[in-house]
Design an enzyme around this catalytic site. Structure first.
Site, mmCIF file in Angstrom:
data_model
loop_
_atom_site.group_PDB
_atom_site.id
_atom_site.type_symbol
_atom_site.label_atom_id
_atom_site.label_comp_id
_atom_site.label_asym_id
_atom_site.label_seq_id
_atom_site.Cartn_x
_atom_site.Cartn_y
_atom_site.Cartn_z
ATOM 1 C CG ASP A 9 6.819 28.535 0.128
ATOM 2 O OD1 ASP A 9 7.083 29.730 0.352
ATOM 3 O OD2 ASP A 9 7.613 27.744 -0.424
ATOM 4 C CB ILE A 10 4.774 33.801 1.801
ATOM 5 C CG1 ILE A 10 4.141 35.147 1.407
ATOM 6 C CG2 ILE A 10 6.299 33.930 1.896
ATOM 7 C CD1 ILE A 10 2.670 35.213 1.606
ATOM 8 C CG ASN A 23 17.191 44.228 7.417
ATOM 9 O OD1 ASN A 23 17.790 45.185 6.940
ATOM 10 N ND2 ASN A 23 17.472 43.726 8.601
ATOM 11 N N GLY A 31 15.787 34.557 6.556
ATOM 12 C CA GLY A 31 14.476 33.969 6.749
ATOM 13 C C GLY A 31 13.562 34.088 5.532
ATOM 14 C CG ASP A 33 13.620 40.163 3.684
ATOM 15 O OD1 ASP A 33 13.140 40.381 2.560
ATOM 16 O OD2 ASP A 33 14.392 40.947 4.254
ATOM 17 C CB THR A 117 6.332 36.795 14.622
ATOM 18 O OG1 THR A 117 6.113 36.299 13.300
ATOM 19 C CG2 THR A 117 5.130 37.625 15.033
#
Length: 241
Positions: A9-10, A23, A31, A33, A117
């Protein structure tokens, strides 16, 4: 420079900076972001609002606020429309700009998400093939770079691209440098999926020994490696992970 491809998990990743596939508004639209903005808190969103957006292929940096990472590098990947609008050049620029910002801030450890992606429909295998050479060639100077993947499919795509990168590197290496290059490749490929910051020396040694077996066709400096050699070695290495 160590490059690792790990599932995680980033928003919980501990690094000097994480790289967000953003974006163009930089306001956390959807998502990953959006998840980064939620985890970073309202201060992160306010900082991004002050940046007044970002063009495709560029990158901007903010503090991470409530995230474990000190900074967030926000980069805007291309919307995939079939590859006829220089999407590959824009994606490569995203990685280049992000790495340049990291070096400018004298960061040592950064973590990427898979840019463009999930949110911009860029084909995963092509994204990995485009990104990995940039990371490997232009990431020198940093101590460690992670590709943080949300699932095994993403991890597999970046793993394959990295294995191919190293095999092509060995296949084209000058015969006088090949032995040194193989030592470098064995260590890099062994560390690729290791989660530990300081792996157990015995396990690391065993992994390198196994990797040497896979790279055996490249040890003979008198032999020109064929596509068959590369495909066989790539399959063995990927299966070993």
């Amino acid at each position: 420079m160590q490059f690792r491809i790990l599932i995680g998990d980033i928003t919980k990743w501990k690094a000097d900076a994480i790289v967000n596939s953003a974006n163009s508004t930089l306001l956390g639209v959807s998502g990953t972001d959006s998840a980064i903005h939620r985890a970073g808190g309202v201060s992160l969103t306010a900082a991004c609002r002050n940046l007044r957006g970002c063009p495709e292929g560029k990158a901007k940096i903010t503090y991470g606020y409530h995230l474990p990472s000190r900074f967030v590098i926000h980069t805007v990947g291309p919307l995939w429309t079939g590859g006829k609008k220089n999407e590959d050049k824009i994606l490569i620029s995203c990685y280049q700009q992000s790495l340049a910002l990291a070096k400018e801030r004298e960061l040592h450890h950064i973590a990427f998400t898979s840019i463009a992606t999930a949110d911009k429909r860029y084909p995963l295998a092509k994204a990995a093939a485009d990104a990995v050479p940039v990371i490997m060639n232009e990431g020198m100077g940093l101590d460690r770079i992670d590709m943080v993947c949300p699932d095994k499919m993403t991890q597999d795509a970046y793993t394959k691209a990295t294995v191919i990168f190293w095999l092509e590197y060995l296949a084209t290496a000058d015969k006088n440098e090949k032995l040194e290059c193989i030592d470098e490749a064995m260590a890099a490929l062994t560390l690729l999926h290791m989660k530990e910051n300081e792996p157990d020396p015995i396990l690391l040694s065993e992994g390198i020994r196994q990797m040497k077996g896979f790279l055996r066709p490249f040890l003979d400096i008198r032999k020109k490696n064929s596509i068959i050699d590369m495909e066989k070695a790539a399959s063995q290495i990927i299966e070993a992970y």
